[in-house]
Design a protein around this motif. Structure first.
Motif, mmCIF file in Angstrom:
data_model
loop_
_atom_site.group_PDB
_atom_site.id
_atom_site.type_symbol
_atom_site.label_atom_id
_atom_site.label_comp_id
_atom_site.label_asym_id
_atom_site.label_seq_id
_atom_site.Cartn_x
_atom_site.Cartn_y
_atom_site.Cartn_z
ATOM 1 N N LEU A 59 0.867 -1.217 0.078
ATOM 2 C CA LEU A 59 0.059 0.045 -0.020
ATOM 3 C C LEU A 59 0.759 1.396 0.162
ATOM 4 O O LEU A 59 0.223 2.020 -0.811
ATOM 5 C CB LEU A 59 -0.848 0.089 1.217
ATOM 6 N N LEU A 60 1.889 1.361 0.750
ATOM 7 C CA LEU A 60 2.917 2.344 0.748
ATOM 8 C C LEU A 60 3.496 2.748 -0.593
ATOM 9 O O LEU A 60 3.651 3.816 -0.992
ATOM 10 C CB LEU A 60 3.876 2.223 1.710
ATOM 11 N N CYS A 61 3.578 1.684 -1.148
ATOM 12 C CA CYS A 61 4.337 1.792 -2.506
ATOM 13 C C CYS A 61 3.322 2.534 -3.630
ATOM 14 O O CYS A 61 3.696 3.339 -4.407
ATOM 15 C CB CYS A 61 4.753 0.514 -3.280
ATOM 16 N N LEU A 89 1.483 7.439 -6.397
ATOM 17 C CA LEU A 89 0.352 8.432 -6.532
ATOM 18 C C LEU A 89 1.131 9.957 -6.499
ATOM 19 O O LEU A 89 0.953 10.715 -7.097
ATOM 20 C CB LEU A 89 -0.719 8.338 -5.633
ATOM 21 N N VAL A 90 1.953 9.760 -5.513
ATOM 22 C CA VAL A 90 2.595 11.350 -5.198
ATOM 23 C C VAL A 90 3.453 11.704 -6.125
ATOM 24 O O VAL A 90 3.756 12.653 -6.725
ATOM 25 C CB VAL A 90 3.570 11.127 -3.685
ATOM 26 N N LEU A 91 4.249 10.613 -6.497
ATOM 27 C CA LEU A 91 5.371 10.716 -7.689
ATOM 28 C C LEU A 91 4.457 11.301 -8.930
ATOM 29 O O LEU A 91 4.888 12.225 -9.778
ATOM 30 C CB LEU A 91 6.159 9.790 -8.114
ATOM 31 N N LYS A 92 3.567 10.490 -9.338
ATOM 32 C CA LYS A 92 2.654 10.852 -10.744
ATOM 33 C C LYS A 92 2.115 12.269 -10.536
ATOM 34 O O LYS A 92 2.157 13.065 -11.583
ATOM 35 C CB LYS A 92 1.642 9.862 -10.892
ATOM 36 N N SER A 93 1.748 12.470 -9.403
ATOM 37 C CA SER A 93 1.088 14.033 -9.366
ATOM 38 C C SER A 93 2.115 15.157 -9.324
ATOM 39 O O SER A 93 1.986 16.085 -9.956
ATOM 40 C CB SER A 93 0.207 14.233 -7.980
ATOM 41 N N GLU A 150 11.551 5.217 -12.386
ATOM 42 C CA GLU A 150 12.022 3.762 -12.618
ATOM 43 C C GLU A 150 11.573 3.073 -11.376
ATOM 44 O O GLU A 150 12.095 3.143 -10.276
ATOM 45 C CB GLU A 150 13.441 3.658 -12.758
ATOM 46 N N GLU A 151 10.592 2.226 -11.686
ATOM 47 C CA GLU A 151 10.194 1.400 -10.490
ATOM 48 C C GLU A 151 11.102 0.097 -10.291
ATOM 49 O O GLU A 151 11.273 -0.698 -11.347
ATOM 50 C CB GLU A 151 8.621 0.869 -10.718
ATOM 51 N N VAL A 152 11.656 -0.218 -9.222
ATOM 52 C CA VAL A 152 12.577 -1.337 -9.235
ATOM 53 C C VAL A 152 11.804 -2.534 -8.128
ATOM 54 O O VAL A 152 11.589 -2.158 -6.935
ATOM 55 C CB VAL A 152 13.774 -1.004 -8.598
ATOM 56 N N ASP A 153 11.671 -3.625 -8.515
ATOM 57 C CA ASP A 153 11.072 -4.659 -7.570
ATOM 58 C C ASP A 153 12.324 -5.251 -7.015
ATOM 59 O O ASP A 153 13.161 -6.133 -7.612
ATOM 60 C CB ASP A 153 10.489 -5.725 -8.315
ATOM 61 N N ILE A 154 12.354 -4.814 -5.681
ATOM 62 C CA ILE A 154 13.713 -5.260 -4.829
ATOM 63 C C ILE A 154 13.558 -6.926 -4.533
ATOM 64 O O ILE A 154 14.572 -7.486 -4.398
ATOM 65 C CB ILE A 154 13.719 -4.656 -3.641
ATOM 66 N N MET A 212 12.770 -0.669 4.161
ATOM 67 C CA MET A 212 12.351 0.672 3.955
ATOM 68 C C MET A 212 11.365 1.041 3.059
ATOM 69 O O MET A 212 11.060 2.364 2.978
ATOM 70 C CB MET A 212 13.905 1.203 3.722
ATOM 71 N N ILE A 213 11.091 -0.064 2.256
ATOM 72 C CA ILE A 213 10.193 0.298 1.140
ATOM 73 C C ILE A 213 8.744 1.248 1.567
ATOM 74 O O ILE A 213 8.449 0.876 2.459
ATOM 75 C CB ILE A 213 9.980 -0.959 0.137
ATOM 76 N N PRO A 214 8.354 1.710 0.430
ATOM 77 C CA PRO A 214 9.290 2.396 -0.917
ATOM 78 C C PRO A 214 10.154 3.378 -0.461
ATOM 79 O O PRO A 214 10.390 3.932 0.585
ATOM 80 C CB PRO A 214 8.078 3.158 -1.433
ATOM 81 N N VAL A 215 11.310 3.239 -1.588
ATOM 82 C CA VAL A 215 12.312 4.434 -1.162
ATOM 83 C C VAL A 215 12.364 5.180 -2.621
ATOM 84 O O VAL A 215 12.246 4.649 -3.747
ATOM 85 C CB VAL A 215 13.606 3.570 -1.494
ATOM 86 N N VAL A 216 12.492 6.515 -2.293
ATOM 87 C CA VAL A 216 12.625 7.354 -3.603
ATOM 88 C C VAL A 216 14.222 7.850 -3.516
ATOM 89 O O VAL A 216 14.474 8.371 -2.404
ATOM 90 C CB VAL A 216 11.780 8.597 -3.501
ATOM 91 N N GLU A 217 14.878 7.593 -4.560
ATOM 92 C CA GLU A 217 16.138 8.074 -4.864
ATOM 93 C C GLU A 217 16.107 8.981 -6.101
ATOM 94 O O GLU A 217 15.486 8.979 -7.105
ATOM 95 C CB GLU A 217 17.112 7.012 -5.169
ATOM 96 N N MET A 218 17.285 10.110 -6.141
ATOM 97 C CA MET A 218 17.390 10.831 -7.241
ATOM 98 C C MET A 218 18.729 11.113 -7.317
ATOM 99 O O MET A 218 19.630 11.449 -6.471
ATOM 100 C CB MET A 218 16.564 12.150 -6.731
ATOM 101 N N GLU A 219 19.243 10.861 -8.507
ATOM 102 C CA GLU A 219 20.620 10.771 -9.191
ATOM 103 C C GLU A 219 21.435 10.131 -8.120
ATOM 104 O O GLU A 219 22.414 10.674 -7.643
ATOM 105 C CB GLU A 219 21.002 12.033 -9.228
ATOM 106 N N GLY A 220 20.946 8.680 -7.559
ATOM 107 C CA GLY A 220 21.677 8.021 -6.419
ATOM 108 C C GLY A 220 21.645 8.113 -5.374
ATOM 109 O O GLY A 220 22.266 7.779 -4.489
ATOM 110 N N LYS A 221 20.729 9.168 -4.788
ATOM 111 C CA LYS A 221 20.771 9.535 -3.522
ATOM 112 C C LYS A 221 19.277 9.427 -2.896
ATOM 113 O O LYS A 221 18.429 9.689 -3.720
ATOM 114 C CB LYS A 221 21.026 11.069 -3.606
ATOM 115 N N MET A 222 19.426 8.622 -1.755
ATOM 116 C CA MET A 222 18.105 8.263 -1.237
ATOM 117 C C MET A 222 17.584 9.637 -0.678
ATOM 118 O O MET A 222 18.063 10.433 0.158
ATOM 119 C CB MET A 222 18.277 7.322 0.044
ATOM 120 N N ILE A 223 16.203 10.029 -0.879
ATOM 121 C CA ILE A 223 15.741 11.221 -0.868
ATOM 122 C C ILE A 223 14.701 10.939 0.460
ATOM 123 O O ILE A 223 14.535 11.617 1.492
ATOM 124 C CB ILE A 223 14.647 11.635 -1.993
#
Length: 69
Positions: free
Chosen positions: A1-3, A8-12, A22-26, A39-50
């Motif tokens: 559910l968190l994923c 939805l947050v990213l899409k908005s 890029e969705e990754v199935d860990i 920790m999932i979900p995890v949002v990273e940007m340019e290799g950095k965990m946000i």
């Protein structure tokens, strides 16, 4: 559910900021499962965990503003 909530947050935010998701199935990688499993979900940007867990649109938007002109 968190994923799903994170997606939805990213899409908005994509309405105002040009970025790709890029969705990754860990579960397909022992290394990723070990690293991110609790920790999932995890949002990273340019290799950095946000952010991880509950994804806050304000935090993600602040990072986007730093990287997208």
């Amino acid at each position: 559910l968190l994923c799903e909530d994170a997606k939805l947050v990213l899409k908005s935010l994509q309405r105002d900021y040009p970025f790709e998701v890029e969705e990754v199935d860990i579960s397909r990688s022992d290394k990723l499962t070990e690293e991110y499993g609790l920790m999932i979900p995890v949002v990273e940007m340019e290799g950095k965990m946000i952010q991880y867990g509950l994804i806050d649109p304000v935090t993600i938007e602040e990072e986007l503003k730093k990287h997208i002109v």
